[in-house]
Design a protein around this motif. Structure first.
Motif, PDB file in Angstrom:
ATOM      1  N   THR A  29      78.008  61.948  60.037  1.00 37.59           N
ATOM      2  CA  THR A  29      78.161  60.690  59.145  1.00 37.59           C
ATOM      3  C   THR A  29      77.046  59.833  59.751  1.00 37.59           C
ATOM      4  OG1 THR A  29      79.705  59.468  60.529  1.00 37.59           O
ATOM      5  CG2 THR A  29      80.594  61.047  59.165  1.00 37.59           C
ATOM      6  N   ALA A  82      81.709  47.297  58.538  1.00 41.36           N
ATOM      7  CA  ALA A  82      82.125  48.211  57.284  1.00 41.36           C
ATOM      8  C   ALA A  82      81.120  49.246  57.219  1.00 41.36           C
ATOM      9  CB  ALA A  82      82.094  47.459  56.122  1.00 41.36           C
ATOM     10  N   ALA A  83      81.646  50.720  56.636  1.00 39.53           N
ATOM     11  CA  ALA A  83      81.025  51.574  56.753  1.00 39.53           C
ATOM     12  C   ALA A  83      81.324  52.242  55.339  1.00 39.53           C
ATOM     13  CB  ALA A  83      81.041  52.889  57.685  1.00 39.53           C
ATOM     14  N   THR A  84      80.397  52.491  54.485  1.00 35.41           N
ATOM     15  CA  THR A  84      80.717  53.315  53.119  1.00 35.41           C
ATOM     16  C   THR A  84      79.617  54.223  52.924  1.00 35.41           C
ATOM     17  OG1 THR A  84      79.232  51.776  51.930  1.00 35.41           O
ATOM     18  CG2 THR A  84      81.436  51.043  52.110  1.00 35.41           C
ATOM     19  N   GLU A  85      80.284  55.267  52.478  1.00 39.23           N
ATOM     20  CA  GLU A  85      79.434  56.544  52.077  1.00 39.23           C
ATOM     21  C   GLU A  85      79.627  56.947  50.571  1.00 39.23           C
ATOM     22  OE1 GLU A  85      79.037  60.957  54.167  1.00 39.23           O
ATOM     23  OE2 GLU A  85      79.397  59.434  55.605  1.00 39.23           O
ATOM     24  N   HIS A  86      78.423  57.316  49.920  1.00 45.29           N
ATOM     25  CA  HIS A  86      78.525  57.840  48.680  1.00 45.29           C
ATOM     26  C   HIS A  86      77.576  58.807  48.559  1.00 45.29           C
ATOM     27  CE1 HIS A  86      80.400  54.105  47.594  1.00 45.29           C
ATOM     28  NE2 HIS A  86      79.760  53.418  48.281  1.00 45.29           N
ATOM     29  N   SER A  90      74.351  56.217  52.415  1.00 42.66           N
ATOM     30  CA  SER A  90      75.389  55.313  53.234  1.00 42.66           C
ATOM     31  C   SER A  90      75.040  54.007  53.458  1.00 42.66           C
ATOM     32  CB  SER A  90      75.839  56.087  54.475  1.00 42.66           C
ATOM     33  OG  SER A  90      77.000  55.631  54.952  1.00 42.66           O
ATOM     34  N   TYR A  91      76.008  53.297  53.823  1.00 44.78           N
ATOM     35  CA  TYR A  91      75.546  51.750  54.237  1.00 44.78           C
ATOM     36  C   TYR A  91      76.435  51.535  55.361  1.00 44.78           C
ATOM     37  CZ  TYR A  91      73.173  50.958  50.380  1.00 44.78           C
ATOM     38  OH  TYR A  91      71.968  50.893  49.209  1.00 44.78           O
ATOM     39  N   ARG A 112      72.961  45.126  57.399  1.00 46.19           N
ATOM     40  CA  ARG A 112      73.684  46.074  56.739  1.00 46.19           C
ATOM     41  C   ARG A 112      72.639  47.332  56.674  1.00 46.19           C
ATOM     42  NH1 ARG A 112      74.569  46.872  50.495  1.00 46.19           N
ATOM     43  NH2 ARG A 112      76.648  48.202  50.520  1.00 46.19           N
TER      44      ARG A 112
END
Length: 152
Positions: A29, A82-86, A90-91, A112
């Motif tokens: 990830t 925070a962690a976001t994955e698309h 990802s950010y 970020r």
């Protein structure tokens, strides 16, 4: 000898970020990659940092610039906000505290970070400083207002 991983996982370094940094495994990830990159900054592993920087975003003097930053930075800790994955993008937002070796003052890097997955590997591309209101609580977890903490 037991050595905690600098990423803050409370795991042994040899089973946490070291396998990634040493090339024994790859990050599954972007969050895992970001944490291993932080550990690489702590352990001054410029080769790993350059290798995990997306090829399209590497500057010619990147290795030299990173190496120079080692001289004046003592990393103190990492907090993931925070962690976001698309899919393949990802950010990860984080705060990394450090001591500036030139001023001996404690500082914080709030970023970020943007990551892209290319050919099965995650790469760092760039980062921005998130906008935080002066009177909001600091995201580093100090429970102080941003202006009295990392916003100095």
């Amino acid at each position: 000898m037991f050595k905690l991983c600098p990423c803050g996982s409370l795991k042994e370094f040899s089973v946490c970020c070291h396998p990634l940094i040493s090339g024994q495994s790859i990050a599954s990830t972007a969050l895992e990659l970001m944490k291993s990159r932080y550990s690489a900054y702590v352990s001054h592993d410029v080769e790993y940092l350059v290798a995990t920087w997306h090829p399209d975003f590497r500057l010619p003097d990147l290795a030299e610039s990173i190496t120079h930053s080692f001289e004046h930075t003592q990393w103190l800790g990492l907090t993931v906000v925070a962690a976001t994955e698309h899919g393949n993008e990802s950010y990860v937002e984080f705060v990394a505290k450090y001591i500036d070796g030139q001023t001996q003052q404690q500082r914080a890097l709030h970023e970020r970070s943007h990551f892209i997955k290319l050919h099965g590997n995650w790469y760092y591309t760039s980062g921005i400083k998130p906008q935080v209101g002066r009177n909001e609580l600091c995201s580093c977890g100090s429970m102080k207002k941003y202006k009295k903490c990392c916003g100095k």
